[in-house]
Design a protein around this motif. Structure first.
Motif, PDB file in Angstrom:
ATOM      1  N   SER A  62       0.875  -1.956  -0.249  1.00 59.84           N
ATOM      2  CA  SER A  62       0.107  -0.052   0.077  1.00 59.84           C
ATOM      3  C   SER A  62       0.786   1.177   0.069  1.00 59.84           C
ATOM      4  O   SER A  62       0.660   2.381  -0.448  1.00 59.84           O
ATOM      5  CB  SER A  62      -0.735   0.187   0.935  1.00 59.84           C
ATOM      6  N   ILE A  63       2.116   0.931   0.901  1.00 59.17           N
ATOM      7  CA  ILE A  63       2.417   2.439   0.889  1.00 59.17           C
ATOM      8  C   ILE A  63       3.616   2.589   0.064  1.00 59.17           C
ATOM      9  O   ILE A  63       3.548   3.630  -1.084  1.00 59.17           O
ATOM     10  CB  ILE A  63       4.508   2.126   1.884  1.00 59.17           C
ATOM     11  N   ILE A  64       3.541   1.525  -1.285  1.00 58.97           N
ATOM     12  CA  ILE A  64       4.905   2.171  -3.001  1.00 58.97           C
ATOM     13  C   ILE A  64       3.079   1.958  -3.861  1.00 58.97           C
ATOM     14  O   ILE A  64       3.568   3.401  -4.597  1.00 58.97           O
ATOM     15  CB  ILE A  64       5.301   0.362  -3.344  1.00 58.97           C
ATOM     16  N   VAL A  65       2.140   1.153  -3.139  1.00 54.38           N
ATOM     17  CA  VAL A  65       1.119   1.978  -3.990  1.00 54.38           C
ATOM     18  C   VAL A  65       0.577   3.855  -3.891  1.00 54.38           C
ATOM     19  O   VAL A  65       0.618   4.096  -4.620  1.00 54.38           O
ATOM     20  CB  VAL A  65      -0.384   1.279  -3.692  1.00 54.38           C
ATOM     21  N   GLY A  66       0.746   4.150  -2.357  1.00 51.75           N
ATOM     22  CA  GLY A  66       0.140   5.381  -2.584  1.00 51.75           C
ATOM     23  C   GLY A  66       1.632   6.331  -3.101  1.00 51.75           C
ATOM     24  O   GLY A  66       1.162   7.445  -3.508  1.00 51.75           O
ATOM     25  N   ASN A  67       2.785   6.207  -2.896  1.00 48.66           N
ATOM     26  CA  ASN A  67       3.651   6.754  -3.720  1.00 48.66           C
ATOM     27  C   ASN A  67       3.492   6.657  -5.305  1.00 48.66           C
ATOM     28  O   ASN A  67       3.880   7.988  -6.099  1.00 48.66           O
ATOM     29  CB  ASN A  67       5.460   6.005  -3.854  1.00 48.66           C
ATOM     30  N   LEU A  68       2.657   5.688  -6.197  1.00 47.29           N
ATOM     31  CA  LEU A  68       2.593   5.473  -7.350  1.00 47.29           C
ATOM     32  C   LEU A  68       1.592   6.673  -7.329  1.00 47.29           C
ATOM     33  O   LEU A  68       2.009   7.316  -8.787  1.00 47.29           O
ATOM     34  CB  LEU A  68       2.815   3.770  -7.676  1.00 47.29           C
ATOM     35  N   VAL A  69       0.591   6.005  -7.363  1.00 44.69           N
ATOM     36  CA  VAL A  69      -0.619   6.780  -7.519  1.00 44.69           C
ATOM     37  C   VAL A  69      -0.718   8.187  -7.216  1.00 44.69           C
ATOM     38  O   VAL A  69      -0.900   9.445  -7.815  1.00 44.69           O
ATOM     39  CB  VAL A  69      -1.664   6.480  -6.767  1.00 44.69           C
ATOM     40  N   GLU A  70       0.606   8.724  -6.162  1.00 50.04           N
ATOM     41  CA  GLU A  70       0.851  10.209  -6.086  1.00 50.04           C
ATOM     42  C   GLU A  70       1.468  11.199  -6.743  1.00 50.04           C
ATOM     43  O   GLU A  70       0.767  11.911  -7.716  1.00 50.04           O
ATOM     44  CB  GLU A  70       1.077  10.554  -4.728  1.00 50.04           C
TER      45      GLU A  70
ATOM     46  N   ASN B 288      -6.181  14.794  -7.963  1.00 49.89           N
ATOM     47  CA  ASN B 288      -6.826  15.112  -6.152  1.00 49.89           C
ATOM     48  C   ASN B 288      -5.562  14.211  -5.469  1.00 49.89           C
ATOM     49  O   ASN B 288      -5.712  12.787  -5.485  1.00 49.89           O
ATOM     50  CB  ASN B 288      -7.190  15.408  -5.644  1.00 49.89           C
ATOM     51  N   PRO B 289      -4.018  14.671  -5.472  1.00 52.41           N
ATOM     52  CA  PRO B 289      -2.865  13.579  -5.364  1.00 52.41           C
ATOM     53  C   PRO B 289      -3.004  12.899  -3.868  1.00 52.41           C
ATOM     54  O   PRO B 289      -2.487  11.982  -3.718  1.00 52.41           O
ATOM     55  CB  PRO B 289      -1.089  14.328  -5.932  1.00 52.41           C
ATOM     56  N   LEU B 290      -3.113  14.089  -3.144  1.00 52.06           N
ATOM     57  CA  LEU B 290      -3.712  13.633  -1.008  1.00 52.06           C
ATOM     58  C   LEU B 290      -4.420  12.423  -1.806  1.00 52.06           C
ATOM     59  O   LEU B 290      -4.852  11.700  -0.574  1.00 52.06           O
ATOM     60  CB  LEU B 290      -4.116  14.906  -0.788  1.00 52.06           C
ATOM     61  N   LEU B 291      -6.015  12.836  -2.248  1.00 50.36           N
ATOM     62  CA  LEU B 291      -7.028  12.091  -1.841  1.00 50.36           C
ATOM     63  C   LEU B 291      -6.349  10.265  -2.576  1.00 50.36           C
ATOM     64  O   LEU B 291      -6.624   9.545  -2.251  1.00 50.36           O
ATOM     65  CB  LEU B 291      -7.872  12.305  -2.718  1.00 50.36           C
ATOM     66  N   ALA B 292      -5.305  10.578  -3.636  1.00 51.32           N
ATOM     67  CA  ALA B 292      -5.013   9.083  -4.187  1.00 51.32           C
ATOM     68  C   ALA B 292      -4.270   8.542  -3.319  1.00 51.32           C
ATOM     69  O   ALA B 292      -4.272   7.261  -3.073  1.00 51.32           O
ATOM     70  CB  ALA B 292      -4.058   9.460  -5.340  1.00 51.32           C
ATOM     71  N   ARG B 293      -3.136  10.060  -2.838  1.00 50.68           N
ATOM     72  CA  ARG B 293      -1.610   8.859  -1.705  1.00 50.68           C
ATOM     73  C   ARG B 293      -3.127   8.312  -0.498  1.00 50.68           C
ATOM     74  O   ARG B 293      -2.782   7.235  -0.877  1.00 50.68           O
ATOM     75  CB  ARG B 293      -1.537   9.644  -1.474  1.00 50.68           C
ATOM     76  N   VAL B 294      -3.820   8.906   0.037  1.00 49.75           N
ATOM     77  CA  VAL B 294      -4.558   8.523   1.534  1.00 49.75           C
ATOM     78  C   VAL B 294      -5.483   7.667   0.856  1.00 49.75           C
ATOM     79  O   VAL B 294      -5.013   5.961   1.765  1.00 49.75           O
ATOM     80  CB  VAL B 294      -4.996   9.442   1.887  1.00 49.75           C
ATOM     81  N   ALA B 295      -6.198   7.083  -0.164  1.00 49.48           N
ATOM     82  CA  ALA B 295      -7.173   6.626  -0.590  1.00 49.48           C
ATOM     83  C   ALA B 295      -6.116   5.183  -0.723  1.00 49.48           C
ATOM     84  O   ALA B 295      -6.000   3.552  -0.519  1.00 49.48           O
ATOM     85  CB  ALA B 295      -7.441   6.559  -1.715  1.00 49.48           C
ATOM     86  N   ALA B 296      -4.682   5.190  -1.609  1.00 50.66           N
ATOM     87  CA  ALA B 296      -4.047   4.044  -1.409  1.00 50.66           C
ATOM     88  C   ALA B 296      -3.210   3.108  -0.441  1.00 50.66           C
ATOM     89  O   ALA B 296      -3.692   1.727  -0.669  1.00 50.66           O
ATOM     90  CB  ALA B 296      -2.930   4.185  -2.694  1.00 50.66           C
TER      91      ALA B 296
END
Length: 800
Positions: A542-550, A559-567
């Motif tokens: 999930s952490i790596i997915v968060g970096n990718l989606v941001e 919205n990079p913040l929404l994408a990262r938190v949702a990831a």
């Protein structure tokens, strides 16, 4: 909320309401009907707030008070002159002539009654009736009361042709003139003029001469003389008949008081109000002057300038206008702006935002009036530039999106202009400030963003105030400095109000704003800590997915913040069964080896449902719940589907592909789609044996193409250009994760230590083969070497 989610909620609602009977469902309103009702109620409340337009011009002055400031007429005014209007109405009523009704049938009526009475009397006498029995019928025929003596005298008068002709001639001659009850009063009215109306034809007659009118006394005298002339009867009978005729005699010309009053009232009401004009720019009252009655009239007229809001009719018209403005704008945006899709909760929030904003501005008006008397040297219009017009649009932009904020800003600015007396300046000021504030609070990741937005609002307001001042044809003066100061303060006031309101909105409406997302991004949150403990592989994924989606969200302006938190939270459902997911098993046995493919597919699908339940239990917010539900869309679980197909027995059962697809729905937003892509790409990247940049690029392109071909991106707003940008960002991040490191050479002392270790290992093996070895000495040597090695290690701990 997604479409399938809405259908599920609707189905659950039907189940809940189905048991309550038909009567309960009859009063249930659908969501569109509830939305329309909410719009009507909003317009009603706004009308109630806007209609009382007072507060701009003071009306507390009484004659003799000292004016606290200069007041000029902002436009041409018509001030009603009530005393002059009342004077003209009184004159109009006095000019109405008295109305007299003339009964042209009076002579004929009296003659007919006398002859009818005589005929009844003689007819009954011929039948042999007594006078006592005749008194009642004769009185009824004559229409008057008779004494016994008068009745006896009448009975002796013969009903001959001479008597009948004499009576008719006497009455006709007497009533040839018009008879009035009071000759003196009539003559007084006649000098001013009277109106004669014929009761038979209901037409007004021409002028009447004074000699044509006689009084009652003169009429009775003439009647007596005429009866004496035309009737040859004994004196006692003639006198008795004269007495009866005098009782029957009535005025033929009577004053109609009721009709005269009606005509006077109509004449007074027909008089139009009298106004005197006040020209635009005319000084109504100067500071320090004593206020007189005339100036008070003008001040009250100035308060009512624009429209008459005191009548229910005008209030109804204003409500109709507001309703049309709000509904047509909402209807147009809903059908023409893709991101304008407010639900019932959003409409309720917008309605309360409208009401709260207008109440706030209304209170600001009252406060400015109080300050106006305390600081009379500041123009009242200068205070308007400190009012927080941009609060509503900024709040809507933070909570919802820019499209809804645009609609809110336009509608609220137009209504603000109506509130301030149809002021185009206020409409322009409110609209520009609202759009500026809404723009600068986008992606509000910190509280300081609000104050940065407030600074931009202040700067725009400052420039706009200067422009408005010069457009009005004014020269730079002290009032301009006051306006500029208030404009700068107004921007920061908006930031302060929004900063204090956001937590209340988040709590009351369960919205997930960017500020709330920052709180959820804390890796020490209970859900993420449990995910780290229960499913460490999923946590790392999930952490790596968060970096990718941001990075991808920034590339496509999502919205990079929404994408990262949702990831971070998209796979929290795996907490329930962590060992059934390969990233959490390590080198242990794969539990799916003992399960049927269909059961394995059900377990994998369940993590979406479990994730939604955990998200709701922990109040993560609806945007995150939707992304958790959508991050797999309706994708096929290909591994277990292929495994089931390989075991398929055509004669027993057919494998249905739908049983191996996630329940969906497909991603509805760009953020959800990016998370779906990043989730698949990160998982596939773990299978690369040699993750070179070229292989990573090929793998990313293949995964994105497969998801695109499967139709999983059909319901979101990603374009092909966005997919290229997403693929580039994925390649860059994954290349950084799987980068190669240099194989550094060992230092010389490390090589010597390795040689010594190899030599010791060889000696140890020899000792094991030699039965005459000396174990004690070897042990001592080993202890000494260990102590020496430990000392060397301690020396190296502090080295850089």
């Amino acid at each position: 909320m997604t479409k399938n989610g809405r259908k599920q909620d609707a189905g659950q609602g039907k189940k809940r309401t189905g048991s309550s009977g038909v009567s309960a469902s009859a009063f249930h309103l659908s969501k569109p009907q509830q939305g329309r009702l909410l719009i009507v109620l909003l317009c009603l409340v706004l009308t109630f707030i806007i209609v009382p337009k007072g507060g701009f011009i003071p009306d507390y002055y009484s004659p003799g008070d000292i004016a606290s400031r200069d007041i000029k007429a902002p436009r041409d005014l018509l001030v009603p002159d009530d005393p002059l209007t009342e004077k003209k109405r009184i004159e109009a009523e006095k000019n109405v002539l008295p109305l007299y009704d003339f009964d042209s049938r009076a002579a004929q009526d009296v003659s007919e009654r006398v002859l009818r009475g005589l005929r009844v009397l003689h007819a009954e006498l011929n039948k042999g009736s007594s006078l006592e029995d005749l008194q009642g019928p004769v009185e009824e025929a004559l229409g008057i009361d008779l004494t016994r003596k008068e009745l006896s005298a009448l009975s002796e008068i013969p009903l001959s042709e001479d008597v009948v002709n004499g009576v008719q001639k006497a009455l006709a001659l007497t009533l040839r003139n018009k008879i009035v009850g009071n000759r003196k009063l009539f003559n007084a009215d006649l000098e001013k003029g009277v109106v004669i109306r014929d009761l038979v034809s209901q037409q007004e007659l021409g002028k009447i001469a004074p000699q044509d009118v006689i009084g009652m006394g003169e009429a009775q005298e003439r009647l007596s003389e005429n009866l004496q002339q035309f009737l040859d009867l004994p004196d006692d009978q003639r006198e008795m008949l004269t007495s009866v005729f005098q009782q029957l005699l009535r005025p033929s010309l009577t004053f109609n008081k009721t009709e005269t009053e009606i005509r006077k009232r109509a004449a007074g009401e027909a008089v139009k109000p009298v106004f005197f004009q006040v020209k635009k720019g005319e000084m109504i009252v100067r500071v320090g002057e004593r206020v007189n009655e005339e100036q008070i009239k003008r001040l009250r007229a100035l308060r009512d300038v624009g429209s008459d809001y005191s009548t229910l009719r005008t209030a109804f018209g204003l409500m109709v206008c507001i309703l049309l403005l709000v509904y047509t704008t909402h209807h147009y945006a809903k059908h023409n702006i893709r991101k304008y899709r407010p639900e019932l909760r959003d409409l309720l929030f917008l309605a309360l935002s409208f009401i709260g904003l207008f109440i706030l501005i209304k209170l600001a008006i009252f406060v400015s009036n109080a300050l106006e008397s305390a600081f009379p040297y500041i123009d009242s219009a200068s205070y308007y530039y400190i009012f927080p017009f941009a609060v509503g649009a900024m709040l809507v932009r933070i909570v919802l999106n820019s499209e809804v904020a645009l609609i809110f800003a336009v509608v609220s600015a137009l209504l603000m202009g109506i509130l301030f007396g149809n002021s185009m300046v206020i409409t322009l000021f409110a609209l520009v400030g609202s759009l500026t504030g809404a723009h600068w609070v986008r992606h509000c990741k910190t509280r300081s963003t609000l104050y940065r937005a407030g600074l931009h609002v202040s700067l725009i307001n400052l420039v706009l105030v200067v422009g408005i001042h010069f457009v009005a044809g004014r020269v730079p003066d002290l009032q301009l400095l006051y306006k500029m100061g208030f404009a700068v303060a107004g921007g920061f006031l908006c930031a302060v109000i929004v900063n204090g309101t956001i937590p209340l909105v988040e709590s009351a409406f369960k919205y997930t704003t960017d500020i709330k997302l920052l709180e959820l991004a804390n890796m020490n949150s209970p859900v993420l800590r449990e995910l780290m403990i229960q499913a460490p592989g999923t946590y790392h994924h999930s952490i790596i997915v968060g970096n990718l989606v941001e990075a991808a969200a920034e590339a496509i302006n999502a919205n990079p913040l929404l994408a990262r938190v949702a990831a971070y939270y998209h796979d929290i459902g795996k907490i329930r069964k962590p060992l059934y997911f390969i990233e959490n098993t390590g080198n242990s046995i794969n539990r799916h080896d003992k399960l049927a493919p269909s059961m394995s597919a059900l377990i994998l699908m369940a993590h979406v449902k479990d994730g939604v339940e955990l998200a709701r239990e922990n109040k993560l917010g609806q945007p995150l719940v939707d992304i958790i539900r959508q991050h797999h869309g309706t994708a096929l679980i290909k591994f277990f589907f292929d495994k089931a197909k390989s075991r398929e027995d055509p004669g027993v059962q057919q494998i249905d592909e739908r049983d191996y697809r996630y329940p969906g729905p497909r991603p509805q937003t760009r953020e959800a789609a990016v998370i779906m892509l990043a989730d698949a790409v990160e998982a596939a990247s773990r299978t690369l044996t040699d993750p070179t940049p070229a292989r990573i690029q090929g793998m990313v392109q293949k995964i994105i193409n497969n998801i695109f071909i499967d139709g999983q991106l059909d319901e979101c707003e990603l374009t092909l250009k966005d997919l290229h940008a997403i693929a580039k960002s994925f390649n860059r991040i994954l290349a950084g994760i799987f980068h190669h490191r240099i194989d550094y050479p060992e230092p010389a002392y490390k090589e010597r230590e390795k040689d010594k270790d190899r030599e010791k290992e060889g000696n140890r093996k020899k000792n094991l083969e030699d039965p005459n070895r000396e174990p004690a000495k070897e042990a001592k040597d080993r202890e000494a070497e260990s102590a020496q090695g430990s000392a060397e290690d301690l020396k190296r701990l502090g080295m850089s």
